[in-house]
Scaffold this motif. Structure first.
Motif, short mmCIF file in Angstrom:
data_model
loop_
_atom_site.label_atom_id
_atom_site.label_comp_id
_atom_site.label_asym_id
_atom_site.label_seq_id
_atom_site.Cartn_x
_atom_site.Cartn_y
_atom_site.Cartn_z
N LYS A 31 -2.70 13.74 -6.12
CA LYS A 31 -2.99 12.31 -6.15
C LYS A 31 -3.76 11.89 -4.89
O LYS A 31 -3.49 12.39 -3.79
CB LYS A 31 -1.70 11.49 -6.23
N PRO A 32 -4.71 10.95 -5.03
CA PRO A 32 -5.51 10.53 -3.87
C PRO A 32 -4.83 9.45 -3.03
O PRO A 32 -5.44 8.44 -2.69
CB PRO A 32 -6.79 10.01 -4.54
N TYR A 33 -3.56 9.64 -2.70
CA TYR A 33 -2.87 8.66 -1.86
C TYR A 33 -3.48 8.67 -0.45
O TYR A 33 -3.87 9.73 0.06
CB TYR A 33 -1.39 9.01 -1.73
N PRO A 34 -3.52 7.52 0.24
CA PRO A 34 -3.84 7.53 1.67
C PRO A 34 -2.84 8.45 2.38
O PRO A 34 -1.63 8.38 2.10
CB PRO A 34 -3.67 6.07 2.09
N HIS A 35 -3.34 9.28 3.28
CA HIS A 35 -2.49 10.31 3.88
C HIS A 35 -2.24 10.01 5.35
O HIS A 35 -3.17 9.77 6.13
CB HIS A 35 -3.18 11.68 3.75
N PRO A 41 15.15 7.94 -0.04
CA PRO A 41 14.61 6.67 -0.52
C PRO A 41 15.37 5.48 0.08
O PRO A 41 16.61 5.48 0.14
CB PRO A 41 14.80 6.75 -2.03
N GLY A 42 14.61 4.50 0.56
CA GLY A 42 15.19 3.31 1.19
C GLY A 42 15.15 3.36 2.69
O GLY A 42 15.25 2.31 3.36
N ASP A 43 15.03 4.57 3.29
CA ASP A 43 14.89 4.68 4.74
C ASP A 43 13.58 4.05 5.20
O ASP A 43 12.62 3.93 4.43
CB ASP A 43 14.94 6.14 5.17
N VAL A 50 0.85 -1.17 0.00
CA VAL A 50 0.00 0.00 0.00
C VAL A 50 0.90 1.23 0.00
O VAL A 50 1.85 1.34 0.79
CB VAL A 50 -0.96 0.01 1.21
N GLU A 51 0.63 2.17 -0.92
CA GLU A 51 1.39 3.41 -0.99
C GLU A 51 0.77 4.46 -0.08
O GLU A 51 -0.45 4.65 -0.11
CB GLU A 51 1.45 3.94 -2.43
N VAL A 52 1.58 5.14 0.69
CA VAL A 52 1.11 6.12 1.66
C VAL A 52 1.87 7.43 1.46
O VAL A 52 3.09 7.43 1.26
CB VAL A 52 1.31 5.60 3.10
N TRP A 53 1.14 8.53 1.51
CA TRP A 53 1.74 9.86 1.45
C TRP A 53 1.93 10.35 2.88
O TRP A 53 0.98 10.55 3.61
CB TRP A 53 0.85 10.80 0.66
N GLY A 88 6.80 16.41 1.47
CA GLY A 88 6.48 15.13 2.09
C GLY A 88 7.20 14.00 1.39
O GLY A 88 8.08 14.22 0.54
N CYS A 89 6.83 12.79 1.73
CA CYS A 89 7.46 11.63 1.08
C CYS A 89 6.45 10.53 0.84
O CYS A 89 5.44 10.41 1.54
CB CYS A 89 8.63 11.12 1.92
N LEU A 90 6.73 9.72 -0.17
CA LEU A 90 5.94 8.53 -0.45
C LEU A 90 6.62 7.34 0.20
O LEU A 90 7.86 7.21 0.16
CB LEU A 90 5.83 8.28 -1.96
#
Length: 611
Positions: free
Chosen positions: A242-246, A259-261, A230-233, A284-286
């Motif tokens: 984008k309608p990412y879960p926040h 990236p990778g943390d 699941v991708e989360v913002w 923010g980050c994905l």
């Protein structure tokens, strides 16, 4: 032929009786006809003629005509007097045994077909090359911020974009319309914009807020295996496009992520969970998670696996809705007050202390419904009967829900199919929204049309805004009263041009009953054809495909049947572009087989997959 003369004479007399009755009824409607728009006058007269024809039971006459190889008057909607005249002429010729010259009529079959095409083009714009039926699509909220989505919808075959004024607001609507106009210009087509007034729909009120918890759920296959993360913002504010879960986090620590943390936590169930950062942006980050995570307001995440680093605290979360679970035999109290609804309460021994309760958005119903009348919630998924009416409250016994009980949520429709409700069409919100609609849209959709007065109210408002006859009007028929009064509703609406009808089959099926909806939608289409007005086949067309990505066999058949309408409406869903594409293909392939309600017979072909 002589031995058939008495029978032919009787048939001729029946046809002539209908002709005289239709002419007489036209005279009765002289005052109404004086207000009809000039472009629709012939159509209004034909509607009166057709409704008069349908006041007779002509089934035996139809059988006799069919046995003689003559027209059975079954397709006379658009040209009633012409069909009656032709039939009478043939019967006279057979009776006399000699040629009889046909009477001249103003509205011929060919002329009627051309009128429908003209009215449809004026209201719904030009059709897509290769198919007769237009496609209307409800725009999702994301259409305001995702012009690429709107572009794809137009590219796939959307002819009319529908914006529901019950959702979003002027700022989002303006962006949606701009995206439709831009996509239309880029593709060299014209896509109309229709805006739905919310109307006086009776709905459930607000519920007590639930817990402030958010679930980040990983999608799984039929065997329960995770298909993808699941991708989360993760950011202070939701993602701008984008309608990412926040997951709301506000910390300088986010700016140090790369990236990778990973971010570690124990979720609300005290289960060990982690997020892996995939992309870092300024705001923010994905991140992604391979196992479902539950986090609440105030939950903490850490940058080290032992949870010893400086914590990042989850910010403000909206509370979850706490739906009311109802099962057969339960009592539900519906109240006029704005008290927040909640489930039934029980003591420690399981004894009922207080029944479940919820408010209703319409105060008028409490004075108009009666004990013993049925009540339906959420598109008929929960059924009940009113057992008591007292002091602004209704006590409802639940008669039917799905197995395991039904969940009643806020803002769900309530229907009183057998109650005599006098609730008018235009609401305060509708009147507030109309200036925007009149300025920016091509068409206004009037919801829950129950009477000619509802139509008159809209026309009066549009006249004051200088928009009558400039903006198209679609009358949504979604109640028993709307269907029962349809002829007078159409005649009232035909004072302006252009105008059409939407068959809103969802509420209409609940109001009329599932056993009646087939007949009712056929009758509405017949009356629209008689009035030469475009009709829109709406509600749950390719619903499974639009929402879940896979169509059912039943809805494919429904989409095929929809070919007879001038326009088919699709509702929003995650797979809406696929639904538009499939509907476009169905309408193209079925076009040669259907001209309105008349089946056509092209050369028969074998089955073959279209590429």
């Amino acid at each position: 032929m002589l031995q058939d003369q008495p029978n032919i004479q009787s048939m001729l007399e029946q046809v002539e009786t209908i002709e005289r009755a239709a002419q007489s009824k036209e005279l009765e409607y002289a005052e109404v006809l004086s207000r009809i728009h000039p472009n629709l006058l012939a159509s209004a007269k034909n509607l009166i003629h057709y409704r008069t024809l349908r006041s007779f039971d002509i089934r035996e006459l139809q059988k006799q005509l069919g046995r003689m190889g003559l027209s059975r008057l079954a397709k006379a909607e658009g040209h009633t007097m012409a069909s009656l005249s032709v039939t009478a002429t043939i019967l006279r010729a057979l009776l006399l045994g000699e040629f009889v010259e046909k009477e001249r009529v103003n509205l011929t079959i060919t002329k009627a077909q051309e009128i429908v095409r003209t009215h449809t083009r004026k209201l719904l714009g030009y059709r897509t090359e290769g198919r007769r039926t237009r496609i209307m699509v409800t725009l999702p909220g994301e259409a305001a911020e995702q012009p690429e989505l709107v572009f794809e919808m137009v590219q796939k075959g959307m002819n009319c974009a529908r914006i529901n004024c019950a959702h979003d607001g002027p700022e989002a609507w303006k962006k949606m319309i701009a995206n439709v106009r831009t996509a239309s210009r880029a593709l060299g087509v014209h896509c109309q914009v229709a805006m739905d007034l919310a109307g006086p729909k009776i709905r459930t009120g607000e519920l007590q807020p639930g817990l402030k918890v958010r679930r980040f759920k990983t999608p799984k296959d039929s065997l329960g295996r995770v298909k993808q993360p699941v991708e989360v913002w993760i950011a202070p504010a939701p993602h701008p496009t984008k309608p990412y879960p926040h997951l709301p986090l506000s910390s300088v620590e986010l700016k140090k992520m790369k990236p990778g943390d990973k971010l570690y936590c124990r979720d609300t169930r005290h289960k060990k969970r982690q997020f892996r950062v995939t992309k870092v942006l300024d705001d923010g980050c994905l991140a992604e998670a391979y196992r479902t995570v539950y986090l609440g307001e105030g939950s903490q995440l850490f940058t080290d696996k032992k949870l010893k680093s400086r914590p990042l605290t989850v910010g403000v979360l909206p509370p979850l809705e706490a739906p009311i679970l109802l099962t057969t035999g339960d009592i539900l109290r519906i109240h006029r007050s704005n008290e927040l609804g909640e489930s039934a309460k029980y003591d420690d021994n399981g004894q009922l202390i207080d029944v479940a309760h919820i408010s209703c958005t319409s105060e008028e119903v409490f004075e108009q419904v009666k004990v013993g009348e049925p009540i339906l919630f959420d598109d008929g998924q929960i059924e009940g009967v009113i057992r008591k009416v007292k002091d602004g409250e209704l006590y409802v016994e639940i008669l039917h829900t799905k197995e395991g009980g039904g969940k009643l949520r806020a803002d769900k429709g309530i229907n009183f199919p057998d109650s005599n409700l006098s609730i008018r069409g235009l609401t305060t919100k509708d009147r507030k929204d109309l200036p925007f609609v009149a300025e920016h849209a091509d068409v206004v959709n009037l919801s829950f049309v129950n009477s000619p007065q509802d139509v008159r109210d809209l026309i009066d408002e549009l006249s004051q805004l200088g928009a009558a006859n400039r903006i198209g009007v679609i009358l949504k028929i979604e109640t028993q009263a709307g269907f029962d009064n349809l002829v007078d509703i159409l005649l009232e609406g035909m004072a302006v041009y252009p105008i059409g009808v939407m068959i809103a089959r969802g509420d209409l099926a609940i109001e009329a009953g599932w056993d009646q909806i087939g007949r009712v939608q056929e009758e509405i289409m017949s009356l629209c054809q008689a009035a030469h007005l475009p009709d829109i086949w709406a509600t749950q067309v390719l619903e499974n495909l639009a929402k879940k990505g896979i169509p059912s066999r039943a809805e494919i058949t429904d989409a095929v049947m929809a070919q007879r309408a001038e326009c088919v409406m699709l509702n929003k869903g995650a797979y809406i572009t696929q639904a538009i594409g499939l509907l476009d293909s169905i309408l193209r392939s079925m076009g040669p087989y259907q001209e309105k309600n008349a089946p056509m017979l092209p050369a028969m072909e074998g089955a073959k997959r279209r590429k």
